[in-house]
Design a protein around this motif. Structure first.
Motif, PDB file in Angstrom:
ATOM      1  N   ALA A   1      17.292 -17.635  27.811  1.00 39.81           N
ATOM      2  CA  ALA A   1      17.496 -18.119  26.444  1.00 39.81           C
ATOM      3  C   ALA A   1      18.544 -19.224  26.399  1.00 39.81           C
ATOM      4  N   HIS A   2      19.539 -19.163  27.253  1.00 39.89           N
ATOM      5  CA  HIS A   2      20.548 -20.224  27.295  1.00 39.89           C
ATOM      6  C   HIS A   2      19.945 -21.530  27.801  1.00 39.89           C
ATOM      7  N   TRP A   3      19.030 -21.420  28.769  1.00 43.39           N
ATOM      8  CA  TRP A   3      18.356 -22.622  29.270  1.00 43.39           C
ATOM      9  C   TRP A   3      17.501 -23.248  28.165  1.00 43.39           C
ATOM     10  N   GLU A   4      16.788 -22.440  27.443  1.00 48.56           N
ATOM     11  CA  GLU A   4      15.943 -22.958  26.366  1.00 48.56           C
ATOM     12  C   GLU A   4      16.792 -23.578  25.267  1.00 48.56           C
ATOM     13  N   ALA A   5      17.883 -22.929  24.902  1.00 52.13           N
ATOM     14  CA  ALA A   5      18.751 -23.465  23.853  1.00 52.13           C
ATOM     15  C   ALA A   5      19.393 -24.775  24.293  1.00 52.13           C
ATOM     16  N   THR A   6      19.766 -24.860  25.567  1.00 52.45           N
ATOM     17  CA  THR A   6      20.353 -26.102  26.071  1.00 52.45           C
ATOM     18  C   THR A   6      19.335 -27.230  26.054  1.00 52.45           C
TER      19      THR A   6
ATOM     20  N   ALA B   1      17.205 -14.442  47.240  1.00 51.37           N
ATOM     21  CA  ALA B   1      16.782 -13.361  46.357  1.00 51.37           C
ATOM     22  C   ALA B   1      16.778 -13.875  44.921  1.00 51.37           C
ATOM     23  N   PRO B   2      15.977 -13.278  44.038  1.00 51.32           N
ATOM     24  CA  PRO B   2      15.902 -13.778  42.650  1.00 51.32           C
ATOM     25  C   PRO B   2      17.250 -13.855  41.953  1.00 51.32           C
ATOM     26  N   GLY B   3      18.089 -12.837  42.116  1.00 48.90           N
ATOM     27  CA  GLY B   3      19.390 -12.864  41.459  1.00 48.90           C
ATOM     28  C   GLY B   3      20.291 -13.961  41.973  1.00 48.90           C
ATOM     29  N   ALA B   4      20.176 -14.285  43.264  1.00 47.15           N
ATOM     30  CA  ALA B   4      20.959 -15.383  43.834  1.00 47.15           C
ATOM     31  C   ALA B   4      20.430 -16.729  43.360  1.00 47.15           C
ATOM     32  N   THR B   5      19.097 -16.825  43.216  1.00 46.32           N
ATOM     33  CA  THR B   5      18.512 -18.065  42.689  1.00 46.32           C
ATOM     34  C   THR B   5      19.065 -18.359  41.306  1.00 46.32           C
ATOM     35  N   ARG B   6      19.029 -17.346  40.410  1.00 43.26           N
ATOM     36  CA  ARG B   6      19.529 -17.612  39.054  1.00 43.26           C
ATOM     37  C   ARG B   6      21.036 -17.889  39.053  1.00 43.26           C
ATOM     38  N   ARG B   7      21.742 -17.260  39.966  1.00 48.56           N
ATOM     39  CA  ARG B   7      23.188 -17.513  40.074  1.00 48.56           C
ATOM     40  C   ARG B   7      23.453 -18.984  40.349  1.00 48.56           C
ATOM     41  N   VAL B   8      22.697 -19.567  41.268  1.00 45.68           N
ATOM     42  CA  VAL B   8      22.880 -20.988  41.585  1.00 45.68           C
ATOM     43  C   VAL B   8      22.419 -21.852  40.417  1.00 45.68           C
ATOM     44  N   LEU B   9      21.249 -21.549  39.856  1.00 52.92           N
ATOM     45  CA  LEU B   9      20.705 -22.353  38.759  1.00 52.92           C
ATOM     46  C   LEU B   9      21.657 -22.359  37.566  1.00 52.92           C
ATOM     47  N   SER B  10      21.980 -21.180  37.066  1.00 59.95           N
ATOM     48  CA  SER B  10      22.808 -21.102  35.867  1.00 59.95           C
ATOM     49  C   SER B  10      24.250 -21.506  36.140  1.00 59.95           C
TER      50      SER B  10
END
Length: 647
Positions: free
Chosen positions: A25-30, A300-309
């Motif tokens: 949701a933060h990505w969409e709002a941004t 891993a998925p959680g590490a991917t989002r950690r880097v992205l966000s």
């Protein structure tokens, strides 16, 4: 459109995302905020977005197209990632602008797009055509398919300019590939489109150097373009086309690339500050998102989002947006030295590529798994990448990443070497919390000879040798105009990473005895007038708000000091640089220089004195570490070699 049509950002979700607090949701709002702010600067027919700021070398009309194309790509990721939902009507405005801009290309009016020509002759529109084409490919049911045939024909005719003109001799050849990929997906493929795709893929194959790294054209230019262009365009094309053979060929390369590249994101979210076009900021995560989208990632998925966000939030929290929500030209805020001549007000919106992450479905574990640690937060790492000539060094205690450069430079094969060189490529090392000093200030992380009052530059970096935790290279010292040309002279340099410590060994070859040598360490942005601390005149120590830089001469150096860099870095308007000075001697042992450097985010870093000692026997350097281990660096075998003996 109202100036503030959207609610504030969603509340942080520290349960799902304990490190960044960001969710999808933060990505969409941004994305919504960035689009709403940019569209306020659209022309009446929506064909150009004339963002405020100084024009690029391509001119205002091209800059207006750039603003349109790059934000259109953002709108495409936003809507395609939501299965076509477009509650704010962004795509309607871009579709109208597309029709208006291609109605009379090249006309000198308020809305017409410039025609696509050759690189160097009105070539910038070719870059933007790829964003337009990719956005259309992603949103075809809601944009392209709604157009009358006559409008489609005009858009196609404009896009085909990218297929009929000569790109720059680098990643630009992937722009016609992307245009051709869209036209084929729209049922408008032919021999011309097939040629553009095959040509781009053939060149890409020639630029592949191994370990997941492509050079940006002929030569040895390795930087963020490897992720946000050279992997991005062809692999996303293969994904959208369902081309299994191409996916199987290119996908494993991306996976291998991410093995090392994912380490180059700081625990605070910052990407490595190295190479050109850094004003694209969080576009640096494009390859990370692409790996997750295509299933070609070691993370891993959680590490991917950690880097992205982490990267997205890093820049949003540090002033990348102006007061009216527009991405500025710079790094955090405006910073001229970060820019290139082609940078215009719309350029920062290539950051839109990072929003490729929104194509990952909402139900994917990348968005639903609990955020985990970033790769950099693991054990200390020293990862040598001989293919691009880069040594990655990370320390888990402070989450800091460093990149030691022994193979990347921005110079074509036939181009002459001219001082002072490009600070974003020519330095020995880069990090996620420091930036290079400007070309007119004392260079950080540099080795230079001095003659006639001038200092030499390091421009073309030639790999020499490599080991698991070290790399070596050589360069020809090039002096500015008025300086000498030293026949056959070269400087050989080796960096070995050990925890937070960097062993730096240099050898001067065919350099006249008596020539002064200067070696600098990590520049630190400080308050104006700040002074360096020394440990009993042994090391230079710079304590900044986020990092401490230390430099200690182990052998061959005679003096040390801190030098002012009044133009600062991307991390602050004023900086200091630690520097050692010595003199080349006639004996072989007097041509070798050894230093110990450190950049750390840990408070109260211990002095470097006592961490290691060095002795030189001819061209062999023997380093004894505080824990009893021993390292021997030998330049006497023609190619530097390293022997390491544990404690």
């Amino acid at each position: 459109m109202p100036e503030h049509p959207f609610p504030t950002a969603p509340e942080e979700d520290r349960t799902l995302s304990p490190h960044t607090g960001y969710s999808r949701a933060h990505w969409e709002a941004t994305a919504d905020r960035l689009l709403a702010s940019a569209l306020r600067y659209a022309t009446p027919g929506h064909a150009l977005i004339d963002l405020p700021g100084p024009p690029s070398k391509s001119g205002v009309r091209s800059d207006g197209l750039e603003g349109f194309a790059r934000t259109f790509l953002l709108a495409a990721f936003r809507s395609a990632g939501a299965s076509g939902k477009d509650p704010h009507g962004f795509l309607e405005r871009y579709t109208a602008g597309l029709v208006r801009g291609t109605r009379t290309p090249g006309r000198d009016d308020a809305e017409s797009w410039p025609e696509i020509r050759h690189h160097g002759i009105q070539g910038q529109p070719m870059v933007e055509s790829a964003s337009v084409a990719l956005a259309l490919r992603l949103t075809a049911p809601w944009t392209w398919d709604t157009l009358p045939a006559a409008d489609q024909d005009r858009v196609e005719q404009w896009l085909r300019g990218a297929l009929r003109h000569t790109p720059a001799p680098n990643n630009w050849y992937l722009f016609p590939l992307t245009v051709a990929g869209f036209l084929e997906s729209a049922g408008r493929g032919d021999a011309e489109t097939r040629h553009a795709i095959e040509r781009g893929l053939a060149l890409l194959e020639g630029w592949y150097q191994g370990q997941g790294w492509y050079s940006d054209g002929d030569g040895r230019s390795f930087d963020h373009y490897n992720g946000w262009a050279l992997h991005f365009y062809p692999l996303l094309h293969a994904h959208l086309a369902g081309d299994r053979a191409l996916l199987d060929e290119l996908g494993p390369r991306l996976r291998e690339f991410l093995d090392g590249f994912a380490l180059l994101f700081d625990a605070n979210g910052a990407p490595i500050h190295h190479g050109r076009s850094l004003t694209y900021r969080f576009a640096a995560v494009t390859a990370v998102a692409l790996g997750a989208l295509t299933g070609q990632t070691p993370l891993a998925p959680g590490a991917t989002r950690r880097v992205l966000s982490g990267a997205l939030r890093h820049f949003l929290d540090r002033g990348a947006l102006t007061a009216d929500g527009v991405l500025s030209l710079g790094w955090y805020g405006p910073h001229e030295a970060t820019l290139q001549r082609y940078s215009g007000p719309g350029s920062p919106y290539w950051a839109s590529k990072g929003f490729l992450a929104l194509l990952i479905p909402p139900e994917d574990p990348v968005w639903t798994a609990t955020e985990s640690h970033a790769p950099v937060e693991g054990p200390d790492r020293a990862l040598a990448l001989p293919a691009p000539g880069l040594l990655v060094q990370t320390t888990g205690a402070d989450g800091l990443a460093r990149l030691h450069n022994h193979g990347s430079y921005k110079l074509g094969p036939g181009e002459p070497e001219r001082a002072p060189g490009n600070p974003l490529y020519a330095r020995l090392a880069y990090s996620t919390r420091t930036g290079p000093t400007s070309a007119s200030n004392t260079p950080d992380n540099h080795i230079a000879l001095q003659a006639r009052g001038l200092r030499s530059a390091r421009i073309r970096v030639n790999p020499l040798a490599a080991g698991p935790d070290w790399l070596a290279s050589w360069h020809r010292p090039v002096f500015p105009e008025g300086g000498p040309v030293l026949p056959s002279a070269r400087i050989e340099s080796l960096t070995l990473a050990r925890g937070r410590l960097e062993l730096r060994v240099h050898r001067a070859v065919a350099v006249p005895a008596g020539t002064p040598v200067h070696h600098s360490g990590w520049a630190v942005a400080l308050a104006p007038g700040a002074a360096a601390e020394t440990e009993q005149a042994a090391e230079v120590r710079l304590d900044g708000p986020e990092v401490t830089s230390q430099l200690l001469g182990l052998y061959g150096w005679e003096t040390q000091r801190a030098v002012r860099a009044p133009q600062g870095t991307a991390y602050g308007p004023w900086a200091l640089v630690p520097e050692l000075t010595g003199t080349v001697g006639a004996d072989p042992g007097r041509t070798v220089f050894v230093a110990l450097a450190s950049l750390t985010g840990e408070p109260g870093a211990a002095p470097l004195a006592g961490q290691a000692t060095a002795a030189v026997d001819g061209l062999a350097v023997v380093v004894r570490w505080a824990d009893g281990a021993r390292t021997v660096v030998d330049f006497g075998t023609g190619v530097p070699s390293v022997t390491e003996e544990p404690a």
